[in-house]
Design a protein around this motif. Structure first.
Motif, PDB file in Angstrom:
ATOM      1  N   GLU A  39       9.172  76.495 -18.338  1.00 35.31           N
ATOM      2  CA  GLU A  39      10.230  75.723 -17.682  1.00 35.31           C
ATOM      3  C   GLU A  39       9.641  74.502 -16.989  1.00 35.31           C
ATOM      4  O   GLU A  39       8.525  74.536 -16.464  1.00 35.31           O
ATOM      5  N   ALA A  40      10.374  73.414 -16.971  1.00 34.50           N
ATOM      6  CA  ALA A  40       9.906  72.163 -16.366  1.00 34.50           C
ATOM      7  C   ALA A  40       9.746  72.307 -14.859  1.00 34.50           C
ATOM      8  O   ALA A  40       8.812  71.766 -14.271  1.00 34.50           O
ATOM      9  N   LEU A  41      10.641  73.057 -14.216  1.00 38.68           N
ATOM     10  CA  LEU A  41      10.570  73.172 -12.750  1.00 38.68           C
ATOM     11  C   LEU A  41       9.344  73.940 -12.302  1.00 38.68           C
ATOM     12  O   LEU A  41       8.790  73.665 -11.244  1.00 38.68           O
ATOM     13  N   SER A  42       8.885  74.906 -13.088  1.00 43.35           N
ATOM     14  CA  SER A  42       7.674  75.628 -12.698  1.00 43.35           C
ATOM     15  C   SER A  42       6.468  74.701 -12.764  1.00 43.35           C
ATOM     16  O   SER A  42       5.549  74.793 -11.949  1.00 43.35           O
ATOM     17  N   LEU A  43       6.460  73.775 -13.746  1.00 48.52           N
ATOM     18  CA  LEU A  43       5.377  72.797 -13.819  1.00 48.52           C
ATOM     19  C   LEU A  43       5.411  71.848 -12.627  1.00 48.52           C
ATOM     20  O   LEU A  43       4.369  71.475 -12.095  1.00 48.52           O
ATOM     21  N   ILE A  44       6.610  71.481 -12.201  1.00 47.92           N
ATOM     22  CA  ILE A  44       6.737  70.596 -11.042  1.00 47.92           C
ATOM     23  C   ILE A  44       6.199  71.285  -9.793  1.00 47.92           C
ATOM     24  O   ILE A  44       5.475  70.680  -9.001  1.00 47.92           O
ATOM     25  N   ASP A  45       6.535  72.564  -9.605  1.00 47.73           N
ATOM     26  CA  ASP A  45       6.029  73.300  -8.444  1.00 47.73           C
ATOM     27  C   ASP A  45       4.510  73.410  -8.481  1.00 47.73           C
ATOM     28  O   ASP A  45       3.845  73.259  -7.454  1.00 47.73           O
ATOM     29  N   GLU A  46       3.942  73.661  -9.662  1.00 50.02           N
ATOM     30  CA  GLU A  46       2.489  73.754  -9.776  1.00 50.02           C
ATOM     31  C   GLU A  46       1.831  72.420  -9.439  1.00 50.02           C
ATOM     32  O   GLU A  46       0.842  72.368  -8.716  1.00 50.02           O
ATOM     33  N   LYS A  47       2.384  71.331  -9.941  1.00 48.06           N
ATOM     34  CA  LYS A  47       1.828  70.010  -9.655  1.00 48.06           C
ATOM     35  C   LYS A  47       1.973  69.663  -8.182  1.00 48.06           C
ATOM     36  O   LYS A  47       1.092  69.052  -7.577  1.00 48.06           O
ATOM     37  N   ARG A  48       3.081  70.060  -7.572  1.00 51.48           N
ATOM     38  CA  ARG A  48       3.287  69.793  -6.146  1.00 51.48           C
ATOM     39  C   ARG A  48       2.262  70.559  -5.312  1.00 51.48           C
ATOM     40  O   ARG A  48       1.675  70.008  -4.378  1.00 51.48           O
ATOM     41  N   LEU A  49       2.018  71.822  -5.645  1.00 53.46           N
ATOM     42  CA  LEU A  49       1.017  72.599  -4.920  1.00 53.46           C
ATOM     43  C   LEU A  49      -0.385  72.018  -5.106  1.00 53.46           C
ATOM     44  O   LEU A  49      -1.177  71.962  -4.159  1.00 53.46           O
ATOM     45  N   ALA A  50      -0.693  71.564  -6.317  1.00 52.15           N
ATOM     46  CA  ALA A  50      -1.998  70.949  -6.559  1.00 52.15           C
ATOM     47  C   ALA A  50      -2.147  69.666  -5.758  1.00 52.15           C
ATOM     48  O   ALA A  50      -3.214  69.389  -5.201  1.00 52.15           O
ATOM     49  N   ALA A  51      -1.079  68.886  -5.656  1.00 52.30           N
ATOM     50  CA  ALA A  51      -1.135  67.647  -4.877  1.00 52.30           C
ATOM     51  C   ALA A  51      -1.335  67.947  -3.395  1.00 52.30           C
ATOM     52  O   ALA A  51      -2.101  67.257  -2.705  1.00 52.30           O
ATOM     53  N   ILE A  52      -0.671  68.976  -2.896  1.00 51.18           N
ATOM     54  CA  ILE A  52      -0.848  69.361  -1.489  1.00 51.18           C
ATOM     55  C   ILE A  52      -2.282  69.812  -1.250  1.00 51.18           C
ATOM     56  O   ILE A  52      -2.912  69.427  -0.255  1.00 51.18           O
ATOM     57  N   TYR A  53      -2.819  70.587  -2.153  1.00 50.70           N
ATOM     58  CA  TYR A  53      -4.199  71.072  -2.024  1.00 50.70           C
ATOM     59  C   TYR A  53      -5.186  69.909  -2.010  1.00 50.70           C
ATOM     60  O   TYR A  53      -6.077  69.843  -1.169  1.00 50.70           O
ATOM     61  N   HIS A  54      -5.024  68.964  -2.939  1.00 45.70           N
ATOM     62  CA  HIS A  54      -5.919  67.811  -2.987  1.00 45.70           C
ATOM     63  C   HIS A  54      -5.759  66.932  -1.749  1.00 45.70           C
ATOM     64  O   HIS A  54      -6.734  66.373  -1.248  1.00 45.70           O
ATOM     65  N   GLY A  55      -4.535  66.816  -1.238  1.00 43.61           N
ATOM     66  CA  GLY A  55      -4.304  66.053  -0.010  1.00 43.61           C
ATOM     67  C   GLY A  55      -5.013  66.672   1.185  1.00 43.61           C
ATOM     68  O   GLY A  55      -5.588  65.967   2.018  1.00 43.61           O
ATOM     69  N   GLN A  56      -4.980  68.004   1.274  1.00 50.02           N
ATOM     70  CA  GLN A  56      -5.671  68.678   2.373  1.00 50.02           C
ATOM     71  C   GLN A  56      -7.180  68.516   2.260  1.00 50.02           C
ATOM     72  O   GLN A  56      -7.862  68.308   3.260  1.00 50.02           O
ATOM     73  N   LEU A  57      -7.702  68.606   1.030  1.00 48.73           N
ATOM     74  CA  LEU A  57      -9.140  68.378   0.840  1.00 48.73           C
ATOM     75  C   LEU A  57      -9.529  66.960   1.256  1.00 48.73           C
ATOM     76  O   LEU A  57     -10.558  66.745   1.907  1.00 48.73           O
TER      77      LEU A  57
END
Length: 119
Positions: A39-57
């Motif tokens: 599903e497209a929305l699950s990919l969006i959630d995964e990308k959003r979590l990855a962006a948050i993780y990279h932002g915190q790093l």
């Protein structure tokens, strides 16, 4: 939504995304799931979590670099301390200070950085 028929191409991508992510009654799933297997929305959630993780790093790295450069006695420490006498006051908020004995050369300082001391 569209002001005039000349701007339909600007909204076409949004219409296609809506169509591809809506469950079709004939097959019971979305066209996106049929093509990509997820599903497209699950990919969006995964990308959003990855962006948050990279932002915190990134924030941790920037804080570490900042803290390495600035110490307690680093660039924010005052260049002077002790009792001073105001010798001149300028209209733009600059004070000229001399130490109590009059030994020190005049120091120009912003009046916001000075604290009053009453004997």
């Amino acid at each position: 939504m569209v002001e005039g028929s000349r701007q339909w191409h600007e909204k076409l991508l949004f219409a296609l995304l809506g169509y591809r992510t809506t469950v079709q009654t004939s097959v019971g799933v979305t066209p996106y799931l049929l093509v990509y297997g997820t599903e497209a929305l699950s990919l969006i959630d995964e990308k959003r979590l990855a962006a948050i993780y990279h932002g915190q790093l990134y924030q941790k790295r920037m804080a570490r670099a900042y803290n390495k450069k600035v110490e307690a006695k680093g660039k924010f420490a005052p260049n002077w301390q002790g009792l001073f006498v105001v010798t001149r006051v300028l209209s733009n908020g600059v004070l000229y200070l001399t130490d109590v004995e009059g030994k020190c050369v005049e120091i120009a300082i912003n009046f916001d950085a000075v604290k009053r001391y009453y004997v």
